[in-house]
Scaffold this active site. Structure first.
Site, PDB file in Angstrom:
ATOM      1  N   THR A  33     -34.490  11.722 -17.692  1.00  0.00           N
ATOM      2  CA  THR A  33     -34.314  10.972 -18.938  1.00  0.00           C
ATOM      3  C   THR A  33     -33.501  11.775 -19.959  1.00  0.00           C
ATOM      4  O   THR A  33     -32.589  11.213 -20.584  1.00  0.00           O
ATOM      5  CB  THR A  33     -35.680  10.546 -19.511  1.00  0.00           C
ATOM      6  OG1 THR A  33     -36.333   9.711 -18.544  1.00  0.00           O
ATOM      7  CG2 THR A  33     -35.521   9.782 -20.817  1.00  0.00           C
ATOM      8  N   GLU A  41     -25.465  10.133 -25.917  1.00  0.00           N
ATOM      9  CA  GLU A  41     -24.969  10.855 -27.095  1.00  0.00           C
ATOM     10  C   GLU A  41     -23.505  11.221 -26.926  1.00  0.00           C
ATOM     11  O   GLU A  41     -22.721  11.129 -27.868  1.00  0.00           O
ATOM     12  CB  GLU A  41     -25.793  12.119 -27.335  1.00  0.00           C
ATOM     13  CG  GLU A  41     -27.138  11.863 -27.953  1.00  0.00           C
ATOM     14  CD  GLU A  41     -27.672  13.085 -28.658  1.00  0.00           C
ATOM     15  OE1 GLU A  41     -27.134  13.447 -29.730  1.00  0.00           O
ATOM     16  OE2 GLU A  41     -28.619  13.682 -28.124  1.00  0.00           O
ATOM     17  N   GLY A  60     -26.008  14.511 -33.637  1.00  0.00           N
ATOM     18  CA  GLY A  60     -27.053  13.533 -33.390  1.00  0.00           C
ATOM     19  C   GLY A  60     -28.191  13.692 -34.376  1.00  0.00           C
ATOM     20  O   GLY A  60     -28.585  14.801 -34.726  1.00  0.00           O
ATOM     21  N   HIS A  67     -35.915   3.941 -20.528  1.00  0.00           N
ATOM     22  CA  HIS A  67     -35.373   4.405 -19.245  1.00  0.00           C
ATOM     23  C   HIS A  67     -36.085   3.552 -18.210  1.00  0.00           C
ATOM     24  O   HIS A  67     -37.231   3.812 -17.846  1.00  0.00           O
ATOM     25  CB  HIS A  67     -35.620   5.903 -19.032  1.00  0.00           C
ATOM     26  CG  HIS A  67     -34.835   6.459 -17.890  1.00  0.00           C
ATOM     27  ND1 HIS A  67     -34.752   7.800 -17.643  1.00  0.00           N
ATOM     28  CD2 HIS A  67     -34.085   5.868 -16.927  1.00  0.00           C
ATOM     29  CE1 HIS A  67     -33.987   8.013 -16.570  1.00  0.00           C
ATOM     30  NE2 HIS A  67     -33.582   6.842 -16.122  1.00  0.00           N
ATOM     31  N   ARG A 111     -25.900   9.009 -35.613  1.00  0.00           N
ATOM     32  CA  ARG A 111     -25.162  10.269 -35.726  1.00  0.00           C
ATOM     33  C   ARG A 111     -24.731  10.432 -37.180  1.00  0.00           C
ATOM     34  O   ARG A 111     -24.571   9.450 -37.907  1.00  0.00           O
ATOM     35  CB  ARG A 111     -23.931  10.291 -34.808  1.00  0.00           C
ATOM     36  CG  ARG A 111     -24.323  10.253 -33.341  1.00  0.00           C
ATOM     37  CD  ARG A 111     -23.150  10.473 -32.416  1.00  0.00           C
ATOM     38  NE  ARG A 111     -22.688  11.850 -32.404  1.00  0.00           N
ATOM     39  CZ  ARG A 111     -23.291  12.842 -31.747  1.00  0.00           C
ATOM     40  NH1 ARG A 111     -24.391  12.622 -31.061  1.00  0.00           N
ATOM     41  NH2 ARG A 111     -22.794  14.055 -31.774  1.00  0.00           N
TER      42      ARG A 111
END
Length: 126
Positions: A33, A41, A60, A67, A111
């Site tokens: 994950t 990202e 980030g 997931h 972000r």
């Protein structure tokens, strides 16, 4: 120019180095994950990289994702990030990871635009 709708797709091949075993997030030979999140990202960072002013980058701030399905060693995985909202220095993205046509994860990512030199200068030795 920085504008909503900018997007990028990043890709990886699942291997031992990005498996749950190697990253310590699980004990099976499947895509970790954390590796899927890093791919998301990366896609977001690259979606806007060419639209930033010189000396700027993004970092980030928050990521939230499901997931949903495992991906075995050798699988080809891609993550697409789409810039959905700009709020000053905050950039909001929709992120989706797929193995072929199958969605394996999806969520949102925040972000921040930062000045690279000032950001690095604020770091201290611990």
């Amino acid at each position: 120019m920085l504008q909503e709708g900018l997007m990028h797709t990043s890709r990886l091949t699942v291997c031992d180095d990005n498996s749950a075993i190697a990253l310590g997030s699980g004990d099976m030979p499947v895509l970790a994950t954390p590796a899927m999140l890093a791919l998301m990202e990366n896609a977001a960072m690259l979606a806007v990289a060419g639209a930033l002013d010189e000396g700027e980058t993004t970092v980030g701030g928050h990521i939230e994702s499901s997931h949903l399905k495992p991906s075995k060693i050798g699988a080809e995985v891609e993550a697409t990030a789409t810039l959905t909202r700009i709020d000053g220095r905050k950039l909001y993205f929709s992120v989706v990871a797929r193995e072929g046509a199958v969605v394996i994860g999806e969520g949102t990512h925040l972000r921040f635009i930062v000045d690279r030199a000032r950001f690095l200068a604020r770091m201290t030795d611990h």
